[in-house]
Design an enzyme around this catalytic site. Structure first.
Site, PDB file in Angstrom:
ATOM      1  N   GLU A  64      25.967  -7.697  55.091  1.00  0.00           N
ATOM      2  CA  GLU A  64      25.603  -6.290  55.304  1.00  0.00           C
ATOM      3  C   GLU A  64      25.745  -5.893  56.763  1.00  0.00           C
ATOM      4  O   GLU A  64      25.964  -4.726  57.079  1.00  0.00           O
ATOM      5  CB  GLU A  64      24.150  -6.031  54.854  1.00  0.00           C
TER       6      GLU A  64
ATOM      7  N   HIS B 229      32.704 -30.994  44.275  1.00  0.00           N
ATOM      8  CA  HIS B 229      33.361 -31.285  42.993  1.00  0.00           C
ATOM      9  C   HIS B 229      33.751 -29.996  42.270  1.00  0.00           C
ATOM     10  O   HIS B 229      34.077 -30.025  41.084  1.00  0.00           O
ATOM     11  CB  HIS B 229      32.435 -32.154  42.133  1.00  0.00           C
TER      12      HIS B 229
ATOM     13  N   LYS C 229      24.855   3.281  44.297  1.00  0.00           N
ATOM     14  CA  LYS C 229      23.580   3.919  43.933  1.00  0.00           C
ATOM     15  C   LYS C 229      23.821   5.351  43.487  1.00  0.00           C
ATOM     16  O   LYS C 229      23.278   5.799  42.473  1.00  0.00           O
ATOM     17  CB  LYS C 229      22.629   3.942  45.141  1.00  0.00           C
TER      18      LYS C 229
HETATM   19  O1  PA5 Z   1      18.826  -4.850  53.764  1.00  0.00           O
HETATM   20  C1  PA5 Z   1      18.630  -3.814  53.180  1.00  0.00           C
HETATM   21  O2  PA5 Z   1      18.349  -2.751  53.769  1.00  0.00           O
HETATM   22  C2  PA5 Z   1      18.677  -3.753  51.677  1.00  0.00           C
HETATM   23  O3  PA5 Z   1      19.077  -4.967  51.129  1.00  0.00           O
HETATM   24  C3  PA5 Z   1      17.300  -3.415  51.139  1.00  0.00           C
HETATM   25  O4  PA5 Z   1      16.398  -4.403  51.538  1.00  0.00           O
HETATM   26  C4  PA5 Z   1      17.327  -3.298  49.630  1.00  0.00           C
HETATM   27  O5  PA5 Z   1      18.262  -2.320  49.244  1.00  0.00           O
HETATM   28  C5  PA5 Z   1      15.960  -2.937  49.103  1.00  0.00           C
HETATM   29  O6  PA5 Z   1      15.520  -1.763  49.684  1.00  0.00           O
HETATM   30  P1  PA5 Z   1      14.015  -1.329  49.607  1.00  0.00           P
HETATM   31  O7  PA5 Z   1      13.194  -2.347  50.306  1.00  0.00           O
HETATM   32  O8  PA5 Z   1      13.975   0.007  50.279  1.00  0.00           O
HETATM   33  O9  PA5 Z   1      13.654  -1.247  48.139  1.00  0.00           O
END
Ligand code: PA5
Length: 444
Positions: free
Chosen positions: A284, A305, A419
């Site tokens: 990310e 393996h 989303k």
């Molecule tokens: O790193 C991030 O921002 C995302 O992976 C969020 O943690 C994930 O989308 C969950 O979001 P939230 O904590 O708002 O539910």
């Protein structure tokens, strides 16, 4: 102290590669330490191991004790950064079979990290007949997967314990001021913990997001924070002898030389989930603007393996970062067999640790010979202090790596695309026009 060995990187790069990265690293370090780069609103993790909220930390420990005394199971609801860190730490420090191997404390089940009815029903079946608590974790408080799961487990708790009883078994970790979960927690009077504004999901394992489930598993969260703080102090010093600089420099130089994939390899089955956390952190943070090393992970020797063939001889696009723990929790010697039918007596009396170490050494040489640069990171022990240091090491290295790559390491704009489509197809108010357009594309 962590030890990073780059002796198997240099043969793949032109002489002077370290010096070539120094200017960029200086800049990246300054961005992280002084908040002068892109995404600087999300640097709350940098000094977190020293500046964390001590009163909340004490409340986390108290809540964990309560959960350990009144619950046979804890359902941890969250996704992405609100899930991966806790599971990574719990499994790495205990076992990938934590629920079976634990001697005391609650079983821990993770829910709300997907949309499988079967997976959700399985957790419901596992907890419905025992005393259980719920820790719902969502920074935004609006993420669909955990919100759906919480609706289901809240109803289950209320049915089992009544509204009042359920209230004392629900712990909400969310934003200090905003979001649907914050509103619900305030309204219902749940015990609340905060995801600090300046800490993004993938950097939140050392906040209540990770710490409450980790403490509920009986892990020493003070040692975890202490290890992270020691690493923070070490890495805050700029210079080419800073191990995070070295890691970032090597992976950046290798990326520039044409490598496209970084594989994180561990030799402990319990470390497998740490790879999931690490993949989110780097994936990310760096995977944007058409750039970034694709983060993958493997468990050795098991995956030798399966993926071993590709690593040895497939497309030459990868680098390998091996995490090696110096000390195991236990020892085991290979017995002698007077018959020696299996031909293994050359190993009689040898420890499993010795065998594993020779495997690790042999694999590194083979992969390097096969054209895969190797970074070897040795961690003193599979304990909370060392893991705190490792977490901070990767967080800091990721921040400066992202800046070195020329991206904002602290946003994740690409996550919104799926989303928005999902909301539209589900008929969420506000997405009407998009629904029409998507259904046309899908031929509905
Ligand atoms: O790193 C991030 O921002 C995302 O992976 C969020 O943690 C994930 O989308 C969950 O979001 P939230 O904590 O708002 O539910």
């Amino acid at each position: 102290m962590l030890n990073l060995d780059l002796s198997n990187v240099s043969p793949f790069l032109p002489a002077g590669w370290r010096a070539g990265e120094e200017k960029g690293l200086k800049q990246a370090h300054e961005y992280v330490m002084n908040g002068t780069g892109a995404g600087s609103d999300y640097l709350g993790w940098v000094r977190l191991p020293a500046d964390y909220d001590k009163a909340e930390f004490a409340r986390i420990r108290k809540a964990a004790e309560k959960i350990r005394s009144d619950s046979k199971a804890l359902v941890v609801i969250g996704i992405g950064g609100s899930y991966l860190g806790a599971r990574a730490v719990i499994e790495t420090l205990t076992s990938n079979n934590y629920n079976l191997a634990r001697k005391d404390g609650p079983a821990i089940y993770f829910a709300g990290n997907g949309l499988s009815a079967d997976a959700m029903n399985e957790v419901i079946d596992l907890v419905k007949d025992v005393d259980f608590s719920v820790n719902v974790i969502s920074k935004s408080g609006t993420t669909t997967e955990p919100a759906v799961a919480f609706r289901i487990f809240k109803a289950l708790l209320e049915e089992k314990y009544g509204k009042e009883g359920a209230r004392s078994r629900i712990y909400a970790t969310t934003d200090a001021k905003r979001g649907a979960l914050k509103g619900l927690a305030d309204q219902e009077g749940y015990e609340e913990f905060v995801v600090p504004d300046a800490v993004g999901g993938r950097y939140s394992v050392l906040t209540a997001v990770g710490l409450l489930p980790i403490a509920a598993a009986g892990i020493d969260i003070q040692a975890l924070m202490d290890g992270a703080r020691e690493e923070m102090e070490l890495l805050s010093k700029p210079g080419m002898d800073n191990p995070a600089w070295q890691y970032a420099a090597a992976r950046h130089a290798l990326y520039e030389s044409g490598k496209k994939v970084e594989i994180l390899a561990g030799y402990e089955p319990s470390f497998r989930f740490f790879g999931e956390w690490w993949k989110q952190l780097f994936g990310e943070s760096e995977g944007k603007d058409g750039k970034g090393l694709f983060p993958a992970s493997v468990e050795f020797t098991a995956d030798l393996h399966s993926m071993g063939q590709f690593i040895q001889q497939g497309e030459r696009v990868m680098i390998e970062t091996v995490v090696r723990f110096d000390k195991a929790h236990s020892s085991l010697n290979i017995p002698n067999d007077p018959e020696n039918v299996d031909g293994l007596n050359f190993l009689s009396g040898k420890s499993m640790a010795f065998v594993a170490e020779q495997a690790l050494r042999g694999v590194i040489l083979a992969h390097v010979d096969g054209g895969v640069p190797n970074l070897l990171l040795t961690v003193p022990a599979r304990d909370a202090r060392s893991l705190g240091a490792l977490i901070y090491f990767f967080e800091f290295a990721c921040g400066i790596s992202g800046y070195l790559l020329g991206v904002n390491p602290f946003d994740q704009p690409g996550v919104e695309a799926y989303k928005n489509n999902m909301y539209a197809l589900l008929g969420k108010p506000g997405y009407e026009a998009q629904k029409v357009e998507l259904e046309k594309r899908l031929g509905c």
